[in-house]
Design a protein around this motif. Structure first.
Motif, PDB file in Angstrom:
ATOM      1  N   GLY A  42      50.432  29.685  12.517  1.00  0.00           N
ATOM      2  CA  GLY A  42      50.162  30.879  13.176  1.00  0.00           C
ATOM      3  C   GLY A  42      49.780  31.911  12.110  1.00  0.00           C
ATOM      4  N   ARG A  43      50.753  31.988  11.186  1.00  0.00           N
ATOM      5  CA  ARG A  43      50.494  33.052  10.283  1.00  0.00           C
ATOM      6  C   ARG A  43      49.226  32.912   9.369  1.00  0.00           C
ATOM      7  NH1 ARG A  43      55.375  34.588   6.543  1.00  0.00           N
ATOM      8  NH2 ARG A  43      53.970  36.376   6.207  1.00  0.00           N
ATOM      9  N   ALA A  44      49.107  31.441   9.058  1.00  0.00           N
ATOM     10  CA  ALA A  44      47.961  31.196   8.397  1.00  0.00           C
ATOM     11  C   ALA A  44      46.563  31.498   9.110  1.00  0.00           C
ATOM     12  CB  ALA A  44      47.901  29.745   8.165  1.00  0.00           C
ATOM     13  N   ALA A  45      46.500  31.114  10.298  1.00  0.00           N
ATOM     14  CA  ALA A  45      45.591  31.559  11.283  1.00  0.00           C
ATOM     15  C   ALA A  45      45.316  32.904  11.200  1.00  0.00           C
ATOM     16  CB  ALA A  45      45.606  30.971  12.667  1.00  0.00           C
ATOM     17  N   LEU A  73      35.648  30.788  15.912  1.00  0.00           N
ATOM     18  CA  LEU A  73      36.593  30.491  15.031  1.00  0.00           C
ATOM     19  C   LEU A  73      36.625  31.301  13.806  1.00  0.00           C
ATOM     20  CD1 LEU A  73      35.873  26.640  14.872  1.00  0.00           C
ATOM     21  CD2 LEU A  73      37.661  27.692  16.300  1.00  0.00           C
ATOM     22  N   PRO A  74      37.733  31.733  13.318  1.00  0.00           N
ATOM     23  CA  PRO A  74      38.018  32.619  12.331  1.00  0.00           C
ATOM     24  C   PRO A  74      37.808  31.734  11.087  1.00  0.00           C
ATOM     25  CG  PRO A  74      40.233  32.126  13.079  1.00  0.00           C
ATOM     26  CD  PRO A  74      39.047  31.369  14.078  1.00  0.00           C
ATOM     27  N   GLU A 115      42.335  38.476  10.317  1.00  0.00           N
ATOM     28  CA  GLU A 115      41.342  37.450  11.022  1.00  0.00           C
ATOM     29  C   GLU A 115      41.139  37.985  12.617  1.00  0.00           C
ATOM     30  OE1 GLU A 115      39.849  35.191  10.137  1.00  0.00           O
ATOM     31  OE2 GLU A 115      40.787  34.589   8.220  1.00  0.00           O
ATOM     32  N   GLY A 116      41.592  38.933  13.040  1.00  0.00           N
ATOM     33  CA  GLY A 116      41.367  39.548  14.211  1.00  0.00           C
ATOM     34  C   GLY A 116      41.423  38.549  15.506  1.00  0.00           C
ATOM     35  N   GLU A 117      41.107  38.668  16.802  1.00  0.00           N
ATOM     36  CA  GLU A 117      41.415  38.232  18.025  1.00  0.00           C
ATOM     37  C   GLU A 117      41.225  36.686  17.932  1.00  0.00           C
ATOM     38  OE1 GLU A 117      39.408  39.853  21.239  1.00  0.00           O
ATOM     39  OE2 GLU A 117      40.262  41.849  20.996  1.00  0.00           O
ATOM     40  N   GLY A 118      40.379  36.291  17.043  1.00  0.00           N
ATOM     41  CA  GLY A 118      40.382  34.898  16.923  1.00  0.00           C
ATOM     42  C   GLY A 118      41.171  34.006  16.063  1.00  0.00           C
ATOM     43  N   GLY A 119      41.633  34.799  15.177  1.00  0.00           N
ATOM     44  CA  GLY A 119      42.723  34.230  14.435  1.00  0.00           C
ATOM     45  C   GLY A 119      44.013  34.309  15.314  1.00  0.00           C
TER      46      GLY A 119
END
Length: 394
Positions: free
Chosen positions: A336-339, A251-252, A165-169
């Protein structure tokens, strides 16, 4: 009344008292103001969409041609280029000196101030090379279209592939973990304070003459938990309503799943920690003694949050995987992992099952400790003694 109606009555009472509480409303207002302030500062300092406006003063037809080319390529450099035609090269340079322009372009080249924008300089230099190259090719006999085609070939084909997801996630992961951590501490202590307040004022004796201790405990958990959901929703909403339209965050694709898991794991984590806080608070009769019994729970919660921050730095690592299955850490680690798009469905299912099993154990033990100690006044009951009572009753 049956048991469900009794629990609902206690929950409505806790909810009404919380909503009327000046302390709760003040805390909610402060948190919303802090989040709104952070979002606004982020918008201002990040320049909104990330496109920076730069001013270029030009003098002469050649400079105007270079500026025209630069404007067509400015977006790729993260720049919105505004061009002003100065009457002479000297006037253009004076604008840079007076900080009315970021750069000046004239017959003798480019003029910039101290610490120039590297992207702006690169943009203008590249545009200048293109314009000069076209002029030489046309001088060599190529048509204008052929000259442009030679100097501006089609871009390489670009294919997007699925990645993290990168920085957004990552940002969403840390924000979600912090929000859950603050909520668990706040409402864990709210439960503890409510228990001790009723006990120290002897109100609990009146209440328990009409209902069972376990019904009172369940109602407290439900009522205060609803307050927690209201607070989380309000704080998150004000942040997103300001930050997303302002462009300070992106938002991711995992945002919806993350929000759902934040709500689910807040409920699970709140019941887990709330039961522990309630049982610990029921051991004492004075607010000043609460810290001695709730301290170990707070230590576990703080340690879990610290470990969560380390785990989210490597969401596919061993610490993150272990934290997914540990009930004290799971409420903060899993969302957090899901994001970050790093939570396998199988691990989520196992985490939920382990969390539910842990909650059953905690609620049963907490209810027995609460039942045994909530009407005991005077010297605080030792935690070991209370656990012994709970086990023997089983």
């Amino acid at each position: 009344m049956n048991q469900r109606e009794t629990i609902e009555l206690v929950a409505r009472r806790e909810l009404a008292e919380g909503l009327r509480s000046r302390a709760w409303r003040a805390a909610l207002a402060i948190q919303m103001l802090v989040v709104a302030g952070i979002a606004i500062v982020s918008i201002v300092t990040s320049g909104g969409s990330g496109i920076h406006t730069r001013h270029l003063a030009t003098a002469g037809p050649r400079a105007a041609a270079i500026a025209a080319k630069a404007r067509t390529e400015a977006k790729g450099y993260g720049i919105k280029l505004e061009v002003e035609d100065a009457t002479s090269a000297a006037v253009a340079r004076e604008k840079v000196k007076n900080e009315d322009a970021d750069a000046a372009l004239g017959p003798r080249g480019l003029t910039v101030g101290k610490d120039p924008d590297a992207a702006l300089v690169a943009l203008i230099q590249n545009a200048a090379r293109t314009v000069r190259g076209e002029a030489r090719l046309r001088a060599a006999g190529l048509s204008p279209a052929a000259a442009r085609a030679a100097l501006e070939p089609p871009p390489l084909p670009t294919v997007e592939i699925s990645t993290g997801e990168g920085e957004g996630g990552t940002g969403l992961a840390y924000i979600g973990a912090l929000l859950l951590y603050v909520a668990l501490i706040s409402f864990g202590y709210a439960i503890a304070s409510s228990v001790v307040t009723e006990k120290s004022s002897r109100v609990v004796e009146v209440i328990l003459s009409a209902i069972r201790p376990v019904q009172l405990l369940a109602g407290k958990l439900v009522g205060v938990g609803i307050l927690g959901l209201i607070q989380i929703a309000a704080v998150a909403a004000i942040g997103l309503l300001i930050a997303v339209p302002g462009g300070s965050i992106s938002l991711p694709s995992s945002t919806f799943e993350t929000v759902v898991l934040v709500l689910v794991y807040f409920v699970l984590g709140y019941v887990f920690y709330g039961g522990l806080f309630a049982a610990a608070a029921s051991l004492v009769s004075r607010q000043e003694d609460t810290q001695s019994t709730t301290g170990p729970i707070l230590i576990v919660l703080i340690a879990s949050y610290i470990a969560t921050n380390a785990a989210l730095g490597d969401p596919n690592g061993g610490l993150a995987t272990i934290g997914t299955f540990l009930p004290p850490m799971a409420p903060m680690v899993v969302p957090g992992r899901a994001a970050q798009g790093a939570l396998p469905a199988g691990e989520l299912i196992v985490s939920l099952l382990l969390m539910l099993a842990a909650i059953v154990v905690v609620v049963v033990v907490a209810a027995r400790i609460y039942d045994r100690s909530v009407l005991r006044f005077g010297t605080p009951m030792k935690l070991r003694e209370a656990i012994g009572f709970a086990i023997r009753r089983g």
